[in-house]
Structures are given as C-alpha cells and as structure tokens.
Motif scaffolding. Structure first.
Motif, mmCIF file in Angstrom:
data_model
loop_
_atom_site.group_PDB
_atom_site.id
_atom_site.type_symbol
_atom_site.label_atom_id
_atom_site.label_comp_id
_atom_site.label_asym_id
_atom_site.label_seq_id
_atom_site.Cartn_x
_atom_site.Cartn_y
_atom_site.Cartn_z
ATOM 1 N N GLY A 57 0.774 -1.231 0.000
ATOM 2 C CA GLY A 57 0.000 0.000 0.000
ATOM 3 C C GLY A 57 0.798 1.269 0.000
ATOM 4 N N ASN A 58 0.247 2.267 -0.714
ATOM 5 C CA ASN A 58 0.802 3.617 -0.756
ATOM 6 C C ASN A 58 2.285 3.629 -1.083
ATOM 7 O OD1 ASN A 58 -1.674 4.897 -0.182
ATOM 8 N ND2 ASN A 58 -1.433 4.364 1.955
ATOM 9 N N LYS A 59 2.672 2.833 -2.018
ATOM 10 C CA LYS A 59 4.049 2.790 -2.496
ATOM 11 C C LYS A 59 4.157 3.533 -3.822
ATOM 12 C CE LYS A 59 5.761 0.038 0.717
ATOM 13 N NZ LYS A 59 4.622 -0.268 1.535
ATOM 14 N N VAL A 60 5.388 3.688 -4.285
ATOM 15 C CA VAL A 60 5.657 4.348 -5.553
ATOM 16 C C VAL A 60 6.065 3.292 -6.579
ATOM 17 C CG1 VAL A 60 7.094 6.052 -6.752
ATOM 18 C CG2 VAL A 60 6.365 6.470 -4.388
ATOM 19 N N ILE A 61 5.453 3.360 -7.757
ATOM 20 C CA ILE A 61 5.848 2.526 -8.890
ATOM 21 C C ILE A 61 6.445 3.463 -9.923
ATOM 22 C CG2 ILE A 61 5.082 0.991 -10.730
ATOM 23 C CD1 ILE A 61 2.828 0.060 -8.875
ATOM 24 N N TRP A 62 7.720 3.235 -10.252
ATOM 25 C CA TRP A 62 8.464 4.105 -11.171
ATOM 26 C C TRP A 62 8.496 3.447 -12.543
ATOM 27 C CZ3 TRP A 62 14.419 5.084 -10.404
ATOM 28 C CH2 TRP A 62 14.877 5.986 -11.372
ATOM 29 N N ILE A 63 7.953 4.138 -13.542
ATOM 30 C CA ILE A 63 7.936 3.672 -14.927
ATOM 31 C C ILE A 63 8.979 4.494 -15.691
ATOM 32 C CG2 ILE A 63 6.542 3.276 -16.990
ATOM 33 C CD1 ILE A 63 5.476 1.782 -14.549
ATOM 34 N N LYS A 64 10.026 3.834 -16.182
ATOM 35 C CA LYS A 64 11.103 4.542 -16.885
ATOM 36 C C LYS A 64 10.800 4.620 -18.381
ATOM 37 C CE LYS A 64 14.805 3.405 -13.648
ATOM 38 N NZ LYS A 64 16.173 2.878 -13.522
ATOM 39 N N GLY A 65 9.666 5.161 -18.709
ATOM 40 C CA GLY A 65 9.208 5.300 -20.090
ATOM 41 C C GLY A 65 7.768 5.763 -20.057
ATOM 42 N N ASP A 66 6.980 5.389 -21.085
ATOM 43 C CA ASP A 66 5.563 5.727 -21.132
ATOM 44 C C ASP A 66 4.752 4.687 -20.367
ATOM 45 O OD1 ASP A 66 6.131 7.901 -22.758
ATOM 46 O OD2 ASP A 66 5.633 6.857 -24.619
ATOM 47 N N LEU A 67 3.637 5.109 -19.818
ATOM 48 C CA LEU A 67 2.689 4.205 -19.163
ATOM 49 C C LEU A 67 1.384 4.278 -19.943
ATOM 50 C CD1 LEU A 67 1.796 2.333 -16.871
ATOM 51 C CD2 LEU A 67 1.276 4.380 -15.507
ATOM 52 N N THR A 68 0.991 3.146 -20.560
ATOM 53 C CA THR A 68 -0.198 3.103 -21.407
ATOM 54 C C THR A 68 -1.214 2.123 -20.845
ATOM 55 O OG1 THR A 68 1.170 3.591 -23.354
ATOM 56 C CG2 THR A 68 -1.029 2.696 -23.759
ATOM 57 N N ASN A 69 -2.421 2.590 -20.627
ATOM 58 C CA ASN A 69 -3.577 1.781 -20.225
ATOM 59 C C ASN A 69 -3.269 0.788 -19.102
ATOM 60 O OD1 ASN A 69 -5.156 3.045 -22.198
ATOM 61 N ND2 ASN A 69 -4.494 1.593 -23.755
#
Length: 191
Positions: A57-69
């Motif tokens: 819970g309430n964590k950070v998810i780091w996407i090193k690019g685009d995030l689609t759908n």
C-alpha cells in the motif's frame, strides 16, 4: 513558470482556472521510494497490471518510459492506492476506465504529457503533469496540477472536484519520509 489549475468554486464545480507557481516535486525521493520499497519498470509499459495491494500500500511505482492503459489492483486484504512516477507520458486510450477508489487514491506524477483519448475516465487520486493534460470526458476526484495546458479534446466535459486528497500518504511509508516531498508544500487544491 506558471501552471493552469482547476479551482473549486463554492458550488463544488471546478470551472475557474488559476495561474499559480508550479510546485516542484522531489523526483529523487520518489525514485528512492520506488527502488527501495515499491517497484521499478525499466522500460515503457502497456496494458500491464499493477497491484498496489500486494506492495503493502501507498508505495511508488516508477515507470522509466511511457505508461499506457494500466490496470490497477487496489482491493483485497491489503487494499491500498499508491503513486506512479512516469518518466515519459501517461496514455489512456482504452474504453471507460476507473482508476483508484474512494479512500484509495492513485496518483500520477508524469514528467511528460497526460493523453486521455479513450472512453470516460474516472480517477480517484491526482495528476501532476510536467507537460499538457489532453483529455476527453473525465472526472478527477482530487487535485490536478499541470505545467503547460489543460486541453479539452472532446465535446464531453471534465469535472475536477479538487478534493483534498494528498499526493502521498506518508503515514504508511516503511521509513520516515525526508521532507519536503515537494518544495512548495503543495497538498490538495491550490499551492
């Protein structure tokens, strides 16, 4: 640098646009939270399921690019929302979508643009965009802060409730946060 932000009127409808100083988030801190206690996706992500509930819970998810759908799982034994840090753009092009839930906000910190071209969007959470927010018919139950412009690309309106949902819930982070998470102290609607 100025932003365009939807401001809540007395009637509860967000129709005014206020120009205020753009709050600077501490990206390094968010990256550290994702690396040490959340999740890191080292490339763009399309159609992937993310489960904040299994991350505690309430964590950070780091996407090193685009995030689609993205599909976001918040229910279950450890029901929780969380925050996405997106180095690229957030692209919402699928059908009607609900992200987050009442009490379980999903926050998007996007360095690029937020492009909503799909069906009706309901977001319980917040949007912090370093670029533009290009939207169709949507409802955002929480703060919307955009560095450049909010563009309505459809006849459907977007309702901004500007509720006082914080960007991050520090009460449940595994380590005491190093404040400030954002230099302006921005929380909820307005600077």
């Amino acid at each position: 640098q100025a932003i365009h932000e939807m401001a809540k009127q007395a009637s509860g409808d967000a129709k005014q646009v206020a120009s205020v100083s753009f709050p600077n988030l501490n990206y390094t801190y968010l990256q550290d939270q994702a690396t040490n206690w959340g999740k890191v996706v080292t490339s763009s992500s399309s159609g992937q399921t993310f489960a904040f509930n299994t991350l505690g819970g309430n964590k950070v998810i780091w996407i090193k690019g685009d995030l689609t759908n993205p599909t976001i799982t918040i229910g279950g034994t450890y029901a929780a929302g969380g925050t996405f840090l997106v180095d690229g753009n957030l692209i919402l092009s699928s059908g009607a979508t609900t992200l987050g839930a009442d009490g379980y906000p999903v926050n998007f910190v996007v360095k690029g643009d937020v492009n909503h071209t799909g069906g009706d969007l309901t977001l319980y959470g917040s949007i912090y965009a370093g670029g533009n927010f290009n939207h169709k018919s949507c409802t955002v139950i929480g703060p919307v802060v955009v560095s450049k412009y909010i563009n309505n690309n459809a006849l459907g309106l977007c309702n901004f409730t500007a509720g006082a949902i914080p960007w991050f819930d520090n009460r449940v982070l595994p380590q005491p946060p190093v404040l400030p998470l954002y230099t302006s102290g921005h929380k909820g609607n307005g600077p």
